[in-house]
Design a protein around this motif. Sequence first.
Motif, PDB file in Angstrom:
ATOM      1  N   LEU A 149       3.252  35.549 105.058  1.00 16.57           N
ATOM      2  CA  LEU A 149       3.973  34.270 105.025  1.00 16.57           C
ATOM      3  C   LEU A 149       4.279  33.918 103.571  1.00 16.57           C
ATOM      4  O   LEU A 149       3.381  33.939 102.720  1.00 16.57           O
ATOM      5  CB  LEU A 149       3.120  33.165 105.657  1.00 16.57           C
ATOM      6  N   PHE A 150       5.540  33.586 103.294  1.00 13.57           N
ATOM      7  CA  PHE A 150       5.929  33.157 101.948  1.00 13.57           C
ATOM      8  C   PHE A 150       6.044  31.638 101.917  1.00 13.57           C
ATOM      9  O   PHE A 150       6.629  31.033 102.814  1.00 13.57           O
ATOM     10  CB  PHE A 150       7.268  33.797 101.547  1.00 13.57           C
ATOM     11  N   ALA A 151       5.470  31.042 100.888  1.00 18.01           N
ATOM     12  CA  ALA A 151       5.533  29.584 100.740  1.00 18.01           C
ATOM     13  C   ALA A 151       5.511  29.249  99.260  1.00 18.01           C
ATOM     14  O   ALA A 151       4.948  29.984  98.453  1.00 18.01           O
ATOM     15  CB  ALA A 151       4.353  28.924 101.447  1.00 18.01           C
ATOM     16  N   LEU A 152       6.116  28.133  98.928  1.00 17.65           N
ATOM     17  CA  LEU A 152       6.160  27.698  97.522  1.00 17.65           C
ATOM     18  C   LEU A 152       5.577  26.289  97.417  1.00 17.65           C
ATOM     19  O   LEU A 152       6.322  25.307  97.471  1.00 17.65           O
ATOM     20  CB  LEU A 152       7.611  27.707  97.022  1.00 17.65           C
ATOM     21  N   PRO A 153       4.256  26.174  97.281  1.00 21.06           N
ATOM     22  CA  PRO A 153       3.691  24.840  97.111  1.00 21.06           C
ATOM     23  C   PRO A 153       4.079  24.247  95.763  1.00 21.06           C
ATOM     24  O   PRO A 153       4.479  24.976  94.853  1.00 21.06           O
ATOM     25  CB  PRO A 153       2.178  25.075  97.178  1.00 21.06           C
ATOM     26  N   ARG A 154       3.972  22.941  95.666  1.00 17.63           N
ATOM     27  CA  ARG A 154       4.275  22.300  94.379  1.00 17.63           C
ATOM     28  C   ARG A 154       3.221  22.660  93.351  1.00 17.63           C
ATOM     29  O   ARG A 154       2.099  23.041  93.709  1.00 17.63           O
ATOM     30  CB  ARG A 154       4.325  20.791  94.559  1.00 17.63           C
ATOM     31  N   ASN A 155       3.591  22.525  92.094  1.00 21.33           N
ATOM     32  CA  ASN A 155       2.610  22.802  91.046  1.00 21.33           C
ATOM     33  C   ASN A 155       2.712  21.758  89.939  1.00 21.33           C
ATOM     34  O   ASN A 155       3.650  20.955  89.894  1.00 21.33           O
ATOM     35  CB  ASN A 155       2.771  24.218  90.511  1.00 21.33           C
ATOM     36  N   LYS A 156       1.716  21.772  89.083  1.00 21.67           N
ATOM     37  CA  LYS A 156       1.734  20.856  87.941  1.00 21.67           C
ATOM     38  C   LYS A 156       1.002  21.538  86.787  1.00 21.67           C
ATOM     39  O   LYS A 156       0.214  22.472  87.014  1.00 21.67           O
ATOM     40  CB  LYS A 156       1.040  19.536  88.295  1.00 21.67           C
ATOM     41  N   PRO A 157       1.231  21.100  85.558  1.00 14.23           N
ATOM     42  CA  PRO A 157       0.519  21.709  84.437  1.00 14.23           C
ATOM     43  C   PRO A 157      -0.988  21.641  84.657  1.00 14.23           C
ATOM     44  O   PRO A 157      -1.505  20.669  85.199  1.00 14.23           O
ATOM     45  CB  PRO A 157       0.943  20.857  83.239  1.00 14.23           C
ATOM     46  N   SER A 158      -1.705  22.691  84.219  1.00 12.22           N
ATOM     47  CA  SER A 158      -3.154  22.750  84.434  1.00 12.22           C
ATOM     48  C   SER A 158      -3.911  21.724  83.605  1.00 12.22           C
ATOM     49  O   SER A 158      -5.079  21.465  83.870  1.00 12.22           O
ATOM     50  CB  SER A 158      -3.686  24.143  84.078  1.00 12.22           C
ATOM     51  N   ALA A 159      -3.290  21.202  82.586  1.00 13.42           N
ATOM     52  CA  ALA A 159      -3.945  20.178  81.763  1.00 13.42           C
ATOM     53  C   ALA A 159      -2.869  19.201  81.296  1.00 13.42           C
ATOM     54  O   ALA A 159      -1.669  19.459  81.459  1.00 13.42           O
ATOM     55  CB  ALA A 159      -4.636  20.835  80.563  1.00 13.42           C
ATOM     56  N   GLY A 160      -3.308  18.088  80.729  1.00 17.02           N
ATOM     57  CA  GLY A 160      -2.345  17.062  80.307  1.00 17.02           C
ATOM     58  C   GLY A 160      -2.263  16.910  78.803  1.00 17.02           C
ATOM     59  O   GLY A 160      -1.776  15.892  78.308  1.00 17.02           O
ATOM     60  N   LEU A 161      -2.700  17.928  78.070  1.00 15.57           N
ATOM     61  CA  LEU A 161      -2.756  17.795  76.614  1.00 15.57           C
ATOM     62  C   LEU A 161      -1.370  17.610  75.986  1.00 15.57           C
ATOM     63  O   LEU A 161      -1.224  16.948  74.960  1.00 15.57           O
ATOM     64  CB  LEU A 161      -3.451  19.012  75.995  1.00 15.57           C
ATOM     65  N   HIS A 162      -0.359  18.177  76.609  1.00 16.41           N
ATOM     66  CA  HIS A 162       1.004  18.026  76.072  1.00 16.41           C
ATOM     67  C   HIS A 162       1.435  16.561  76.099  1.00 16.41           C
ATOM     68  O   HIS A 162       2.191  16.112  75.247  1.00 16.41           O
ATOM     69  CB  HIS A 162       1.987  18.899  76.873  1.00 16.41           C
ATOM     70  N   GLU A 163       0.937  15.814  77.097  1.00 14.21           N
ATOM     71  CA  GLU A 163       1.295  14.390  77.173  1.00 14.21           C
ATOM     72  C   GLU A 163       0.715  13.626  75.985  1.00 14.21           C
ATOM     73  O   GLU A 163       1.362  12.749  75.418  1.00 14.21           O
ATOM     74  CB  GLU A 163       0.796  13.795  78.493  1.00 14.21           C
ATOM     75  N   THR A 164      -0.534  13.987  75.620  1.00  8.96           N
ATOM     76  CA  THR A 164      -1.157  13.341  74.459  1.00  8.96           C
ATOM     77  C   THR A 164      -0.310  13.534  73.215  1.00  8.96           C
ATOM     78  O   THR A 164      -0.267  12.684  72.334  1.00  8.96           O
ATOM     79  CB  THR A 164      -2.547  13.971  74.193  1.00  8.96           C
ATOM     80  N   LEU A 165       0.332  14.696  73.130  1.00  4.75           N
ATOM     81  CA  LEU A 165       1.144  15.002  71.943  1.00  4.75           C
ATOM     82  C   LEU A 165       2.559  14.436  72.062  1.00  4.75           C
ATOM     83  O   LEU A 165       3.400  14.673  71.200  1.00  4.75           O
ATOM     84  CB  LEU A 165       1.207  16.516  71.737  1.00  4.75           C
ATOM     85  N   GLY A 166       2.811  13.728  73.177  1.00  4.72           N
ATOM     86  CA  GLY A 166       4.139  13.149  73.358  1.00  4.72           C
ATOM     87  C   GLY A 166       5.169  14.147  73.849  1.00  4.72           C
ATOM     88  O   GLY A 166       6.372  13.889  73.781  1.00  4.72           O
ATOM     89  N   LEU A 167       4.693  15.286  74.370  1.00  4.22           N
ATOM     90  CA  LEU A 167       5.627  16.292  74.886  1.00  4.22           C
ATOM     91  C   LEU A 167       5.864  16.035  76.369  1.00  4.22           C
ATOM     92  O   LEU A 167       4.960  15.612  77.078  1.00  4.22           O
ATOM     93  CB  LEU A 167       5.042  17.704  74.705  1.00  4.22           C
ATOM     94  N   GLY A 198      -0.675  27.005  81.458  1.00  6.16           N
ATOM     95  CA  GLY A 198      -0.035  27.337  82.727  1.00  6.16           C
ATOM     96  C   GLY A 198       0.034  26.183  83.713  1.00  6.16           C
ATOM     97  O   GLY A 198      -0.061  25.007  83.337  1.00  6.16           O
ATOM     98  N   VAL A 199       0.221  26.543  84.962  1.00  3.71           N
ATOM     99  CA  VAL A 199       0.329  25.527  86.015  1.00  3.71           C
ATOM    100  C   VAL A 199      -0.714  25.800  87.089  1.00  3.71           C
ATOM    101  O   VAL A 199      -1.232  26.918  87.214  1.00  3.71           O
ATOM    102  CB  VAL A 199       1.738  25.507  86.660  1.00  3.71           C
ATOM    103  N   VAL A 200      -0.993  24.768  87.847  1.00  7.91           N
ATOM    104  CA  VAL A 200      -1.907  24.927  88.982  1.00  7.91           C
ATOM    105  C   VAL A 200      -1.122  24.600  90.251  1.00  7.91           C
ATOM    106  O   VAL A 200      -0.340  23.647  90.286  1.00  7.91           O
ATOM    107  CB  VAL A 200      -3.159  24.023  88.810  1.00  7.91           C
ATOM    108  N   ASP A 201      -1.279  25.446  91.262  1.00  9.73           N
ATOM    109  CA  ASP A 201      -0.574  25.223  92.529  1.00  9.73           C
ATOM    110  C   ASP A 201      -1.337  24.195  93.349  1.00  9.73           C
ATOM    111  O   ASP A 201      -2.564  24.274  93.483  1.00  9.73           O
ATOM    112  CB  ASP A 201      -0.465  26.539  93.315  1.00  9.73           C
ATOM    113  N   GLN A 202      -0.598  23.265  93.899  1.00  8.22           N
ATOM    114  CA  GLN A 202      -1.219  22.189  94.674  1.00  8.22           C
ATOM    115  C   GLN A 202      -1.261  22.611  96.144  1.00  8.22           C
ATOM    116  O   GLN A 202      -0.222  22.709  96.791  1.00  8.22           O
ATOM    117  CB  GLN A 202      -0.363  20.925  94.500  1.00  8.22           C
ATOM    118  N   MET A 203      -2.449  22.871  96.646  1.00 10.45           N
ATOM    119  CA  MET A 203      -2.563  23.335  98.026  1.00 10.45           C
ATOM    120  C   MET A 203      -2.274  22.192  99.002  1.00 10.45           C
ATOM    121  O   MET A 203      -2.844  21.110  98.880  1.00 10.45           O
ATOM    122  CB  MET A 203      -3.976  23.871  98.295  1.00 10.45           C
TER     123      MET A 203
END
Length: 265
Positions: free
Chosen positions: A221-239, A108-113
Amino acid sequence: MNDVIIIGGSFAGLAAALQLGRARRKVTVLDTGLQRNRFATRSHGVLGHDDKPPSAILAEARQQLARYPAIKMVNACADSISGTIDNFSVLTGDGETLSARRVILSYGVVDQMPTVQGFAESWGTSVIPCPYCDGFEVADQHWGLVWSGPQSMNQVRLFHDWTDRLTVFADGHDISPDVRADLARRRVLVADGRITGIARHGDHNATIKLDIGPDVAVDILFALPRNKPSAGLHETLGLTTVATPLSLPNRRASSPSRVTPSRRR
Ligand SMILES: Cc1cc2nc3c(=O)[nH]c(=O)nc-3n(C[C@H](O)[C@H](O)[C@H](O)COP(=O)(O)OP(=O)(O)OC[C@H]3O[C@@H](n4cnc5c(N)ncnc54)[C@H](O)[C@@H]3O)c2cc1C
């Protein structure tokens, strides 16, 4: 060797585990217990589980999976991954190496507060991302929306299904005269200035503090903070991941102090 290692044992990962377990595949699920919606007290719109705490839905899912003997649930972090199809190795935070023919990345993703005072403390209760998840409970009340660029107009249009009382917080964004005229026509108020703090009251209500104006009270209040993948394992696999308007630029940990990002060009 496992048939499949599932990295991330929340809604997506456990759904995959269920079908694989039913197909009698040998599966190990690795999970660190930090699902994205853990800040919400209730979850909505999941058939058969409406208005339950997210943790209760997951607990029930885990209980149901226990009847499949080939599924093993492990509370551990997947630290690294190597190998290729039919021969993957996953190293866990406990120092164990697991092997599998296939791997499912469901972390999943993690929301960046943002650094705005009170934002993180209000996330999931007074500050929420999605009207489908929590809008029904605060219908017809006074909603706030943190503007994040022209795409926020889509939310304004959408929100009319739930309420006619909406204040847009510009949060330092330039809102063009045309858009302001459209908002005025829809009886949407605009509060200019940057958000400097959010004070949460009770279940939903919040006071929004602005650098140039008086505080504004809203019921949600509605807000959409930025997010990023919760881990970087896909990068290791070249994804690679597909950028969305909300995704953080790759490998950038810090976030702007604005509550939401400006539109990326
Ligand atoms: C405040 C809020 C309220 C929401 N309310 C609703 C709602 O009412 N209804 C709805 O349908 N959706 C709601 N959502 C959306 C919902 O959270 C997501 O759709 C859902 O959590 C996505 O599930 P997932 O399995 O993809 O990821 P997640 O639930 O985020 O799970 C990822 C899992 O992977 C684990 N993990 C991460 N890295 C590793 C690693 N390296 N090794 C092992 N495990 C790892 C994490 O601990 C986590 O358990 C809400 C979201 C938010 C932020």
